[in-house]
Motif scaffolding. Structure first.
Motif, mmCIF file in Angstrom:
data_model
loop_
_atom_site.group_PDB
_atom_site.id
_atom_site.type_symbol
_atom_site.label_atom_id
_atom_site.label_comp_id
_atom_site.label_asym_id
_atom_site.label_seq_id
_atom_site.Cartn_x
_atom_site.Cartn_y
_atom_site.Cartn_z
ATOM 1 N N SER A 1 -37.153 7.407 6.463
ATOM 2 C CA SER A 1 -37.663 6.306 5.646
ATOM 3 C C SER A 1 -37.011 4.985 6.034
ATOM 4 O O SER A 1 -35.936 4.955 6.638
ATOM 5 C CB SER A 1 -37.367 6.611 4.164
ATOM 6 N N ILE A 2 -37.692 3.878 5.668
ATOM 7 C CA ILE A 2 -37.091 2.539 5.806
ATOM 8 C C ILE A 2 -36.837 1.939 4.423
ATOM 9 O O ILE A 2 -36.582 0.756 4.293
ATOM 10 C CB ILE A 2 -38.007 1.591 6.624
ATOM 11 N N ARG A 3 -36.883 2.792 3.376
ATOM 12 C CA ARG A 3 -36.779 2.283 2.007
ATOM 13 C C ARG A 3 -35.423 1.627 1.743
ATOM 14 O O ARG A 3 -35.307 0.724 0.925
ATOM 15 C CB ARG A 3 -37.005 3.428 1.023
ATOM 16 N N GLN A 4 -34.384 2.117 2.446
ATOM 17 C CA GLN A 4 -33.024 1.622 2.178
ATOM 18 C C GLN A 4 -32.702 0.356 2.975
ATOM 19 O O GLN A 4 -31.598 -0.148 2.900
ATOM 20 C CB GLN A 4 -31.994 2.712 2.500
ATOM 21 N N GLY A 5 -33.638 -0.183 3.753
ATOM 22 C CA GLY A 5 -33.354 -1.371 4.566
ATOM 23 C C GLY A 5 -33.741 -1.119 6.007
ATOM 24 O O GLY A 5 -34.577 -0.270 6.279
ATOM 25 N N ILE B 1 -30.459 3.535 15.036
ATOM 26 C CA ILE B 1 -31.911 3.302 15.087
ATOM 27 C C ILE B 1 -32.288 2.429 13.894
ATOM 28 O O ILE B 1 -32.061 2.808 12.740
ATOM 29 C CB ILE B 1 -32.710 4.629 15.027
ATOM 30 N N GLN B 2 -32.850 1.256 14.185
ATOM 31 C CA GLN B 2 -33.256 0.337 13.112
ATOM 32 C C GLN B 2 -34.730 -0.030 13.278
ATOM 33 O O GLN B 2 -35.271 0.021 14.376
ATOM 34 C CB GLN B 2 -32.407 -0.940 13.162
ATOM 35 N N GLN C 1 -28.456 9.597 8.062
ATOM 36 C CA GLN C 1 -28.621 8.524 9.047
ATOM 37 C C GLN C 1 -29.099 9.089 10.386
ATOM 38 O O GLN C 1 -28.683 10.172 10.803
ATOM 39 C CB GLN C 1 -27.284 7.799 9.239
ATOM 40 N N LEU C 2 -29.993 8.346 11.059
ATOM 41 C CA LEU C 2 -30.484 8.755 12.374
ATOM 42 C C LEU C 2 -29.698 8.023 13.455
ATOM 43 O O LEU C 2 -29.603 6.793 13.434
ATOM 44 C CB LEU C 2 -31.968 8.424 12.536
ATOM 45 N N LEU C 3 -29.164 8.797 14.419
ATOM 46 C CA LEU C 3 -28.425 8.212 15.528
ATOM 47 C C LEU C 3 -28.850 8.900 16.828
ATOM 48 O O LEU C 3 -28.996 10.123 16.860
ATOM 49 C CB LEU C 3 -26.919 8.413 15.347
ATOM 50 N N ALA C 4 -29.019 8.105 17.892
ATOM 51 C CA ALA C 4 -29.361 8.677 19.206
ATOM 52 C C ALA C 4 -28.059 8.901 19.966
ATOM 53 O O ALA C 4 -27.624 8.054 20.748
ATOM 54 C CB ALA C 4 -30.284 7.735 19.960
ATOM 55 N N VAL C 5 -27.414 10.065 19.729
ATOM 56 C CA VAL C 5 -26.095 10.326 20.313
ATOM 57 C C VAL C 5 -25.979 11.730 20.912
ATOM 58 O O VAL C 5 -24.932 12.081 21.454
ATOM 59 C CB VAL C 5 -24.965 10.134 19.254
ATOM 60 N N SER C 6 -27.036 12.545 20.845
ATOM 61 C CA SER C 6 -26.920 13.947 21.272
ATOM 62 C C SER C 6 -27.384 14.148 22.707
ATOM 63 O O SER C 6 -28.373 13.556 23.140
ATOM 64 C CB SER C 6 -27.746 14.846 20.353
ATOM 65 N N GLU D 1 -43.725 10.969 0.255
ATOM 66 C CA GLU D 1 -44.355 10.228 1.351
ATOM 67 C C GLU D 1 -45.030 8.983 0.794
ATOM 68 O O GLU D 1 -46.010 9.085 0.064
ATOM 69 C CB GLU D 1 -45.444 11.090 2.015
ATOM 70 N N THR D 2 -44.491 7.823 1.139
ATOM 71 C CA THR D 2 -45.166 6.564 0.795
ATOM 72 C C THR D 2 -45.354 5.785 2.109
ATOM 73 O O THR D 2 -45.042 6.293 3.193
ATOM 74 C CB THR D 2 -44.317 5.717 -0.184
ATOM 75 N N ASP D 3 -45.833 4.539 1.988
ATOM 76 C CA ASP D 3 -45.955 3.688 3.180
ATOM 77 C C ASP D 3 -44.607 3.524 3.892
ATOM 78 O O ASP D 3 -44.552 3.319 5.101
ATOM 79 C CB ASP D 3 -46.494 2.309 2.798
ATOM 80 N N MET D 4 -43.503 3.583 3.119
ATOM 81 C CA MET D 4 -42.158 3.402 3.689
ATOM 82 C C MET D 4 -41.729 4.597 4.553
ATOM 83 O O MET D 4 -40.781 4.496 5.332
ATOM 84 C CB MET D 4 -41.122 3.240 2.564
#
Length: 490
Positions: A270-274, A319-320, A358-363, A284-287
């Motif tokens: 989600s992007i609800r938190q910023g 990831i933002q 949180q999503l991170l591209a580190v693997s 499931e919403t638009d966010m």
């Protein structure tokens, strides 16, 4: 370019003569005839407009050659460039049919079978052509005047034209071709009537003739009036105009896949938190909905938010949803793992979900935390077109054809990473022991969908093999690789 970043779809169609036969471009000798009973590859023509004079058109065949007429009315289709003999004017008739007039020689194009010429001085029935769109019939509809998109408004029971970005399943419209006319069908399977109401059955009031003006579409109803957006919400219904102006013109745009993603923690990304992406929501919403836009060349994918921003790889693998344009760090590789996916960022690392969501591209490799469940939300009605035509129920058996000029609408149901595909009769697709795809299953069978290319997907059966159309047109579940016969426009 509209805010959605989409280009209008190139207008492709079949032309049907007074005997109900399609204009056909043959590969042998670049000859044309009007002998074919249905719309397949050889019967598809692309409309190209003159940049200076919008009433002037060129007709390009599937071989990339242009229809042309000389001073004696002889018609050919071998020119690989636009020249003065290839210029035609569309003279639209009140019944929606077209007369095609050579701009250079002022004669009209018509005839039947192998006897086609462009020598008639007046328009008779033999010079009239009905237009059958050859586009994939599911699209977004953009009002040229309002620069807003049409969508189903459930609470008002109408199609409203007031959306900035075509978002969610409500913005998907299906064009249904019936006897030379078109109906507009909403995602809940209702038809738009000319008074703006939505009806469960199609009929005279839901049938429109397509007219072309300056490369845009107008929808003419049974009373000779045109659809246009009305009032503050842009209610789509017929107005008083009997000639299409800017308010009555629309573009059809491709509808990109829109998806929700569930992480290993069972929660939605989600992007609800910023701006930072996190898997921390339960609904499931638009966010939580993201538009996948797949690059034609690299097959990499961007994820766009409902606000119009892109996912972006930032420092330390973060990831933002902060990018406003497509750059290297907004592109992700999608790896399809049966009923899950893994996403690799531009730093060569896989995205993983941390304990806090949180999503991170580190693997460096794919484990449980790197796997996501991807759910396609804006194709509840599925229409599939392969390299030889649409998927349709076989007339006399329980199998499916993959090479028809008409299409059946199937229902797509999501089930825990897999999909069930259901026909109009409520029965399900399955792959039988002989490798044939059948459509009369009592119980649902799991299929995996892979959105592998721009506007094309692949479908894998539970045997791990791809669904493909064979030479005879039959749909089989035995494809070992992603060949062109296993790719479906959707």
């Amino acid at each position: 370019m509209p805010a959605n970043g989409n280009r209008p779809l190139k207008l492709q169609f079949g032309l049907i003569n007074h005997e109900g036969r399609y204009l056909t471009a043959e590969a042998f000798g670049f000859k044309v005839n009007a002998s074919a009973p249905s719309l397949k590859k050889k019967q598809i023509w692309t409309l190209e407009q003159d940049s200076q004079d919008t009433q002037m058109v060129y007709l390009r065949s599937h071989l990339g050659r242009y229809l042309a007429s000389d001073k004696d009315g002889k018609v050919t289709c071998e020119s690989d460039g636009q020249n003065s003999d290839c210029r035609f004017l569309i003279v639209a008739q009140s019944d929606g049919r077209w007369a095609l007039q050579s701009e250079q020689h002022l004669r009209f194009f018509g005839g039947s079978q192998d006897h086609l010429s462009c020598f008639a001085q007046v328009i008779t029935d033999a010079e009239l052509w009905a237009v059958h769109l050859a586009l994939h019939p599911q699209a977004n509809l953009l009002s040229v005047a309002r620069k807003r998109y049409a969508h189903l408004s459930m609470e008002d029971g109408e199609i409203a034209v007031d959306m900035n970005i075509p978002w969610g399943v409500a913005a998907l419209l299906t064009l249904v071709y019936l006897d030379g006319k078109y109906c507009l069908k909403t995602c809940d399977s209702r038809f738009l009537s000319n008074d703006g109401k939505l009806l469960t059955q199609s009929g005279r009031a839901t049938a429109y003739m397509l007219e072309l003006k300056c490369g845009k579409l107008a929808f003419k109803d049974c009373e000779g009036k045109y659809l246009s957006p009305m009032g503050p919400t842009g209610t789509l219904r017929s107005g008083r105009c009997s000639k299409p102006g800017k308010d009555e013109l629309f573009d059809l745009e491709e509808s990109h896949p829109q998806v929700v993603l569930m992480a290993a923690n069972g929660r939605y990304v989600s992007i609800r938190q910023g701006v930072s992406l996190a898997a921390n929501q339960d609904d499931e919403t638009d966010m939580e909905t993201f538009q996948m836009e797949i690059d034609k060349e690299t097959k990499k994918c961007t994820f766009r938010t409902s606000q119009g921003n892109y996912w972006d790889l930032v420092a330390h693998g973060g990831i933002q949803s902060s990018a406003t344009e497509v750059l290297a760090n907004t592109m992700f590789s999608v790896e399809w793992l049966g009923q899950k996916v893994a996403l690799k960022a531009n730093n060569g690392k896989y995205i993983c979900t941390k304990k806090n969501g949180q999503l991170l591209a580190v693997s460096d490799s794919i484990g449980e935390d790197e796997q996501l469940t991807l759910k396609l939300i804006n194709r509840p009605m599925l229409i599939l077109r392969g390299e030889n035509g649409f998927i349709c129920h076989h007339k006399n058996s329980n199998t499916l054809d993959g090479s028809r000029s008409v299409y059946d609408i199937f229902t797509l149901q999501f089930s825990n990473g897999a999909y069930h595909i259901k026909g109009v009769d409520g029965r399900f697709w399955y792959v039988n022991s002989a490798g044939l795809v059948c459509s009369d299953g009592e119980a649902p069978e799991d299929f995996a969908l892979e959105l592998v290319e721009h506007r094309r997907l692949a479908i894998r059966g539970k045997n791990g093999k791809y669904l493909r159309g064979d030479q005879g047109g039959t749909l089989k579940g035995d494809g070992l690789s992603l060949s062109s016969s296993a790719l479906w426009e959707y």
